[in-house]
Design an enzyme around this catalytic site. Structure first.
Site, PDB file in Angstrom:
ATOM      1  N   GLY A   1      35.481  23.147 -63.309  1.00 62.28           N
ATOM      2  CA  GLY A   1      34.069  23.487 -63.357  1.00 62.28           C
ATOM      3  C   GLY A   1      33.412  22.811 -64.542  1.00 62.28           C
ATOM      4  O   GLY A   1      33.788  23.057 -65.688  1.00 62.28           O
TER       5      GLY A   1
ATOM      6  N   SER B   1      29.960  22.055 -66.679  1.00 64.12           N
ATOM      7  CA  SER B   1      28.584  22.466 -66.953  1.00 64.12           C
ATOM      8  C   SER B   1      27.789  21.366 -67.629  1.00 64.12           C
ATOM      9  O   SER B   1      26.568  21.453 -67.738  1.00 64.12           O
ATOM     10  CB  SER B   1      28.590  23.699 -67.860  1.00 64.12           C
ATOM     11  OG  SER B   1      29.157  23.377 -69.122  1.00 64.12           O
ATOM     12  N   GLY B   2      28.495  20.339 -68.105  1.00 69.45           N
ATOM     13  CA  GLY B   2      27.838  19.294 -68.881  1.00 69.45           C
ATOM     14  C   GLY B   2      28.003  19.491 -70.370  1.00 69.45           C
ATOM     15  O   GLY B   2      27.479  18.707 -71.163  1.00 69.45           O
TER      16      GLY B   2
ATOM     17  N   ASP C   1      32.952  21.915 -73.916  1.00 73.58           N
ATOM     18  CA  ASP C   1      34.145  22.698 -73.583  1.00 73.58           C
ATOM     19  C   ASP C   1      34.717  22.323 -72.217  1.00 73.58           C
ATOM     20  O   ASP C   1      35.916  22.066 -72.075  1.00 73.58           O
ATOM     21  CB  ASP C   1      33.828  24.194 -73.628  1.00 73.58           C
ATOM     22  CG  ASP C   1      33.482  24.675 -75.022  1.00 73.58           C
ATOM     23  OD1 ASP C   1      33.931  24.034 -75.992  1.00 73.58           O
ATOM     24  OD2 ASP C   1      32.760  25.680 -75.151  1.00 73.58           O
TER      25      ASP C   1
ATOM     26  N   CYS D   1      27.073  36.410 -63.082  1.00 73.86           N
ATOM     27  CA  CYS D   1      27.289  35.054 -62.583  1.00 73.86           C
ATOM     28  C   CYS D   1      28.778  34.767 -62.415  1.00 73.86           C
ATOM     29  O   CYS D   1      29.203  34.221 -61.391  1.00 73.86           O
ATOM     30  CB  CYS D   1      26.653  34.050 -63.540  1.00 73.86           C
ATOM     31  SG  CYS D   1      26.642  32.361 -62.911  1.00 73.86           S
TER      32      CYS D   1
ATOM     33  N   CYS E   1      21.592  30.804 -69.365  1.00 73.72           N
ATOM     34  CA  CYS E   1      20.919  29.763 -68.589  1.00 73.72           C
ATOM     35  C   CYS E   1      19.522  30.216 -68.170  1.00 73.72           C
ATOM     36  O   CYS E   1      18.605  29.403 -68.051  1.00 73.72           O
ATOM     37  CB  CYS E   1      21.754  29.359 -67.387  1.00 73.72           C
ATOM     38  SG  CYS E   1      22.153  30.693 -66.258  1.00 73.72           S
TER      39      CYS E   1
END
Length: 390
Positions: free
Chosen positions: A29, A31-32, A35, A116, A225
């Site tokens: 995964g 997120s950009g 980490d 989420c 977010c």
């Protein structure tokens, strides 16, 4: 494989089958951020066949998600791996935006990140892996650890019936994110690799710089977010909930002023009350039915008990009798000792637990998560739905 990680080892080694890593595909995964970027890079160095997956969560251009999509795509190009994008805007709107809105309307202080993780991120990743069939595992950049149960890691906990996989705190307690992962299922844990679980944040930056990752110097996001997208949680609330005037009352019954909606307040809040009093006052509770904000002196914020609902027992089977735990009632707070007592309903079923603290706790906040630990092991967690008045 990086020498610095040889000693620490990538997490979840105990859950990986004997098949060569080069024959197993893993979806990371992305997120950009730094980490998740480093997680992908480390797995590649460790011999995995890696692909990236980014969830498109927020509607509208220029959002944090659109920036993250661009950064994640660029990273995958740098690493020479495929980048998958999953349009999750509908489910995010339903499971996070709508439920966060409903929480504030009900006088709670919701925890969107946990919503989420529970209903969007990990479910979407798991479903993607199951549907594609070619992937064996999933990975994220969370600072937490997963271990397969063994005689060694549960030998000191005879009072618990453990499941197959344990969720543990990250080695870096300052960055530990296990609190937000209390809702994960055993199915997810059985496939989950957490490459950063044994690292400290400063090590993450150093390794990202050494590997030349484009995200190595990217500032760490400090906001949800939703906050990044709307500018502030206040703007999110204003965008989704109509103002409704009500009273601000002292717990002694005296009316001190008015407010324009309980959604603007949280337990323990001091600033922004707009009332005069000889000494500082804090939000003590919120009454949705009467639309009243109750305020009190600081000493009145301390409570002994809380009722916890919607509990997910991550690492153990649901206890049938009271157990001693270390409870964490907000992300940055220290765990405190307490006792969990099953609460049976009219059908003699246990749907909730009463959490009795050893010492009174300040600002117990309905809507936030109460997460239960035994040393490093996360046993389970749920939502605070009410607290005692004593």
């Amino acid at each position: 494989m990086l020498k610095t990680l040889k000693d620490k080892k990538l997490e979840n080694c105990s859950s990986i089958n004997n098949k060569s890593k080069k024959q197993q595909k893993i979806i990371v995964g992305l997120s950009g951020g730094v980490d998740s970027s480093l997680s992908a890079a480390l797995l590649i160095e460790d011999g995995w066949k890696v692909e990236g997956l980014t969830l498109w969560l927020m509607k509208g251009e220029g959002s944090c998600c659109s920036e993250g999509l661009v950064d994640a795509a660029g990273l995958c190009e740098d690493l020479g791996i495929n980048h998958n994008i999953l349009d999750s805007r509908v489910i995010f709107e339903r499971e996070v935006v709508k439920k966060t809105t409903e929480g504030y309307e009900s006088g709670f202080t919701p925890l969107p990140c946990s919503m989420c993780n529970k209903n969007v991120k990990f479910e979407e990743m798991l479903n993607f892996v199951i549907k594609q069939k070619e992937f064996t595992y999933i990975a994220t950049g969370h600072y937490a650890r997963v271990q397969k149960v063994s005689c060694e890691n549960i030998k000191n906990y005879e009072n618990f019936q453990f499941k197959d996989f344990l969720l543990l705190r990250g080695a870096d307690r300052n960055k530990d994110q296990s609190y937000f992962l209390y809702s994960l299922s055993q199915e997810v844990l059985s496939r989950l690799i957490l490459p950063l679980g044994n690292l400290k944040k400063e090590e993450t930056r150093k390794e990202a710089l050494r590997l030349g990752l484009r995200t190595a110097k990217k500032p760490e996001s400090q906001d949800l977010c939703l906050v990044e997208h709307y500018g502030s949680m206040q703007k999110f609330i204003d965008n989704h909930i109509e103002p409704k005037e009500g009273e601000i009352k002292h717990i002694n019954g005296e009316i001190l002023g008015t407010h324009n909606g309980i959604q603007h307040f949280t337990i323990g809040q001091r600033k922004g009350l707009g009332i005069a009093w000889p000494e500082p006052l804090y939000v003590e509770s919120l009454d949705k039915q009467k639309n009243i904000v109750y305020v009190a002196n600081k000493k009145d914020l301390f409570k002994r008990e809380a009722i916890i609902k919607e509990i997910n027992w991550v690492s153990i089977e649901a206890p049938l009798k009271e157990i001693e735990v270390e409870a964490q009632i907000r992300y940055r707070s220290e765990p405190v000792k307490g006792i969990l007592v099953p609460v049976k309903n009219e059908d003699n079923l246990t749907k909730k637990f009463k959490l009795i603290f050893e010492d009174n706790q300040s600002s117990i906040t309905p809507g936030q998560a109460a997460v239960f630990y035994k040393d490093e092991i996360l046993l389970g967690g749920g939502l605070i739905c009410e607290f005692s008045k004593i």
